[in-house]
Motif scaffolding. Structure first.
Motif, short mmCIF file in Angstrom:
data_model
loop_
_atom_site.label_atom_id
_atom_site.label_comp_id
_atom_site.label_asym_id
_atom_site.label_seq_id
_atom_site.Cartn_x
_atom_site.Cartn_y
_atom_site.Cartn_z
N ALA A 91 0.71 -1.33 -0.02
CA ALA A 91 0.16 -0.03 0.08
C ALA A 91 0.78 1.39 0.15
N SER A 92 2.06 1.36 0.44
CA SER A 92 3.06 2.34 0.67
C SER A 92 3.39 2.85 -0.77
N TYR A 103 1.56 3.01 -3.38
CA TYR A 103 0.61 3.74 -4.12
C TYR A 103 0.37 5.07 -3.37
N ARG A 104 0.99 5.40 -2.26
CA ARG A 104 0.73 6.71 -1.85
C ARG A 104 1.19 8.02 -2.67
N LEU A 139 1.54 7.87 -5.68
CA LEU A 139 0.58 8.22 -6.85
C LEU A 139 -0.80 8.75 -6.41
N ASP A 140 -1.29 8.42 -5.25
CA ASP A 140 -2.47 9.12 -4.77
C ASP A 140 -2.21 10.57 -4.24
N SER A 141 -1.16 10.63 -3.98
CA SER A 141 -0.74 12.29 -3.69
C SER A 141 -0.60 12.92 -4.79
N ARG A 142 -0.10 12.36 -6.00
CA ARG A 142 0.17 13.25 -7.20
C ARG A 142 -1.34 13.50 -8.02
N ARG A 143 -2.19 12.36 -7.58
CA ARG A 143 -3.58 12.39 -8.16
C ARG A 143 -4.28 13.45 -7.25
N GLU A 144 -4.15 13.46 -6.11
CA GLU A 144 -4.74 14.65 -5.37
C GLU A 144 -4.41 16.09 -5.65
N GLU A 145 -3.11 16.15 -5.99
CA GLU A 145 -2.38 17.41 -6.16
C GLU A 145 -3.04 18.12 -7.57
N GLN A 177 -5.88 16.80 -8.84
CA GLN A 177 -7.16 17.29 -8.82
C GLN A 177 -7.50 18.60 -8.02
#
Length: 137
Positions: A2-3, A5-6, A8-14, A16
């Motif tokens: 899971a670490s 993907y963090r 990637l999730d952070s980049r996706r949130e930025e 968005q």
């Protein structure tokens, strides 16, 4: 695992957040709502979105109508450029043949005098003992 993907999730949130701040999401949402509220759905929804995403955006038909005008204007431009070049060459030839455009580049004849107006004779202009030249020196 899971670490991994963090980031990637952070980049996706930025990304968005960036889209929200710049107004992209609002604009796209409005266009999708317009499409949703259309009583008769268009046969080409992508064209509908493209056309309504930017209201001043010309459609394909307008572009097709403008292309011949642009081609005509470009052809006219080429003809005018050729005519300009021919006139420049003619002017240079005429200046060389008549002695205008001497080494000083001042537009005077080789003898240092300017050109007379049509119908003028040196020494007599309208009964006066003067010469009117094209140049205003």
């Amino acid at each position: 695992m899971a670490s991994q993907y963090r980031p990637l999730d952070s980049r996706r949130e930025e990304f968005q957040d960036y889209l929200e701040r710049s107004g992209v999401l609002d604009t796209i949402t409005k266009v999708f709502l317009m499409l949703y509220n259309e009583p008769e759905k268009p046969s080409n929804p992508i064209e509908y979105v493209r056309k309504n995403l930017y209201s001043n955006n010309p459609d394909e038909q307008e572009i097709a109508q403008l292309k011949p005008k642009i081609e005509e204007a470009n052809a006219k431009l080429v003809k005018l450029q050729i005519a300009r070049d021919e006139l420049k060459a003619l002017l240079e030839d005429t200046e060389q043949d008549s002695g205008i455009g001497n080494a000083n580049g001042d537009g005077k004849l080789a003898d240092g005098k300017g050109m007379l107006w049509p119908g003028e004779e040196e020494g007599t202009v309208d009964g006066e003992a003067s010469v009117r030249y094209l140049d205003s020196d």
